[in-house]
Design a protein around this motif. Structure first.
Motif, PDB file in Angstrom:
ATOM      1  N   ARG A 144       0.841  -1.208   0.000  1.00 35.75           N
ATOM      2  CA  ARG A 144       0.000   0.000   0.000  1.00 35.75           C
ATOM      3  C   ARG A 144       0.876   1.260   0.000  1.00 35.75           C
ATOM      4  NH1 ARG A 144      -4.313   1.075   4.938  1.00 35.75           N
ATOM      5  NH2 ARG A 144      -4.943   3.197   4.366  1.00 35.75           N
ATOM      6  N   ALA A 145       1.958   1.267   0.792  1.00 38.58           N
ATOM      7  CA  ALA A 145       2.848   2.431   0.825  1.00 38.58           C
ATOM      8  C   ALA A 145       3.543   2.620  -0.530  1.00 38.58           C
ATOM      9  CB  ALA A 145       3.879   2.268   1.939  1.00 38.58           C
ATOM     10  N   ASP A 147       2.370   1.795  -3.441  1.00 36.64           N
ATOM     11  CA  ASP A 147       1.325   2.355  -4.312  1.00 36.64           C
ATOM     12  C   ASP A 147       1.180   3.855  -4.039  1.00 36.64           C
ATOM     13  OD1 ASP A 147      -0.966   2.814  -5.849  1.00 36.64           O
ATOM     14  OD2 ASP A 147      -2.310   1.707  -4.503  1.00 36.64           O
ATOM     15  N   ALA A 148       1.042   4.225  -2.783  1.00 37.47           N
ATOM     16  CA  ALA A 148       0.857   5.644  -2.427  1.00 37.47           C
ATOM     17  C   ALA A 148       2.035   6.487  -2.900  1.00 37.47           C
ATOM     18  CB  ALA A 148       0.680   5.791  -0.918  1.00 37.47           C
ATOM     19  N   SER A 267       7.924   3.064   3.665  1.00 34.34           N
ATOM     20  CA  SER A 267       7.252   4.323   3.338  1.00 34.34           C
ATOM     21  C   SER A 267       8.225   5.497   3.395  1.00 34.34           C
ATOM     22  CB  SER A 267       6.037   4.539   4.235  1.00 34.34           C
ATOM     23  OG  SER A 267       6.424   4.707   5.575  1.00 34.34           O
TER      24      SER A 267
END
Lengths: 280, 280
Positions: A144-145, A147-148, A267
């Motif tokens: 998810r990180a 992707d962000a 991240s």
């Protein structure tokens, strides 16, 4: 069934028996062997189902929804029907028997295999490589990180947790369907292929000699196409793996923590690269 | 027992019965009510036990260790004995009955209450405020990230998960004993007190009008004493809470993810402040 329903209002209750064979088969997808035999994964809950329906509708084999969840998430079901997906209305008991974490809506989705060659053919500028990452929550949060932060792909190298594991799918919060995830590559091979494709390979490791934000890993140094390699939660990267990387970079620790966890480390590194790419 | 053992070699096996009352009492500390009745928490596994023995030895009531774990972690036990802590040697069965996640070593540790006034009296430059954070893994990882980024304290505002929850303790990886954690404050009160103490309060929220790294949240703007407020994993912060903050800051999302998870968002924000404080 006399054909596919055109919209959410055309759905009729077709699944009422929580002990039906079909229900058991879906529930069994919580286990790795059933997933890999069937070549599918289970996508639970509105957020993840919305993302797979929107970004990879062709992968959706079946969508299951309860009447309550249908009311709350009509737009997801409408989008699935518009994409000519099979949608099945079930009782609460049926949905609950399929999964305890679905909040009334889940999808059975085709596995896909993405090859590193296909990723590299797209001239990626930012890639996250997770090596031997075992914790599903950590792996999902790192995907998810990535992707962000706008990464072009995630590579799961070595003996990583299965990305079809329901906990990975949940904690990735849809990101599994937003960017290619390349699986099951030996890490040393992946590093060489990434370098051959012109990416600078940075190993994030507490043993690093270069500090993130400092010379060798400041905005200027990070402005080039970069792959970040992050190792196992407990033992990090091996000496061989660190040696092969172009640079071993440590995240500065200003307090007394020994390190960051995997997803937070990912991240911080990926956002540093993302910012550098956009300043350059 | 004829007095406290002087070193790891003087320990004798004192706990052999996994069904003993003492063992059951330790195991019960997995539950919140038993913890709060006794005013203690359970610290499991070598990493966390090492950190509490090193950084808060006065809080350790009892340390339990198996013979195998004693061999692997003699330095932890030696340090606890040097600090005049009670150390008990138990069988593997006893340790396992106390906790399934202890890897043979655990400690029962006094709860402490830290007041916001005491934190503010130290002129803090960086504080993390977690509001209504419910997921223990996320809360622990965020506390660990705050520690790594050199934060002076963490505030748990609103209805957060109990920081003595064993999953929080494990995922904080010792950071709970590195920096003060202030509990159970209404968020709006905390914001006002932080502002009165001269801190700039930044709410991290996808609804922010200022972008992290951009005007209002660039290195210059972040160089002042700052408190970052992060809201619940699912619903973020309320309009009232955002309004009271000095600025609402969004982390840029370069890909298709809707947001970052709580701990990764915290790490990106806190590291941006940590870097700005050191450049200034």
């Amino acid at each position: 069934m006399t054909g596919r329903p055109a919209g959410p209002d055309d759905l009729t209750l077709t699944l009422e028996n929580p002990r039906a064979e079909r229900v058991k088969k879906v529930a069994a997808l919580a286990g790795r062997s059933a997933r890999s035999r069937a070549g599918v994964l289970l996508v639970e809950g509105p957020q993840s189902v919305r993302e797979v329906v929107r970004f990879a509708p062709e992968r959706v084999r079946d969508l299951y929804v309860s009447a309550d969840a249908l009311e709350r998430h009509r737009e997801i079901v409408a989008e699935a029907l518009a994409a000519e997906r099979w949608v099945h209305l079930g009782t609460d008991a049926v949905l609950h028997a399929m999964s305890g974490d679905a909040q009334g809506i889940l999808a059975v989705v085709d596995e896909t295999g993405v090859a590193l060659d296909d990723v590299l053919a797209q001239s990626p500028r930012l890639i996250a490589v997770l090596s031997n990452v075992r914790d599903p929550g950590n792996a999902g949060a790192a995907i998810r990180a990535a992707d962000a932060a706008g990464a072009d792909a995630v590579i799961l190298a070595g003996e990583c947790v299965d990305p079809s594991n329901p906990k990975v799918v949940r904690s990735a919060a849809g990101s599994l369907f937003h960017l290619p995830v390349v699986r099951a590559l030996p890490l040393l091979d992946a590093i060489v292929e990434l370098q051959d494709a012109g990416l600078r390979v940075l190993a994030a490791d507490g043993a690093g000699t270069v500090t993130l934000g400092g010379p060798g890993a400041d905005a200027e140094a990070l402005a080039v196409p970069t792959a970040w390699v992050l190792g196992n939660e407990a033992w990090g990267l091996s000496a061989d793996e660190r040696d092969l990387a172009d640079e071993v970079v440590r995240i500065p620790i200003y307090g007394r923590a020994e390190s960051l966890n995997l997803a937070t480390a990912a991240s911080v590194c990926l956002y540093a690269s993302a910012a550098a790419h956009r300043q350059a």
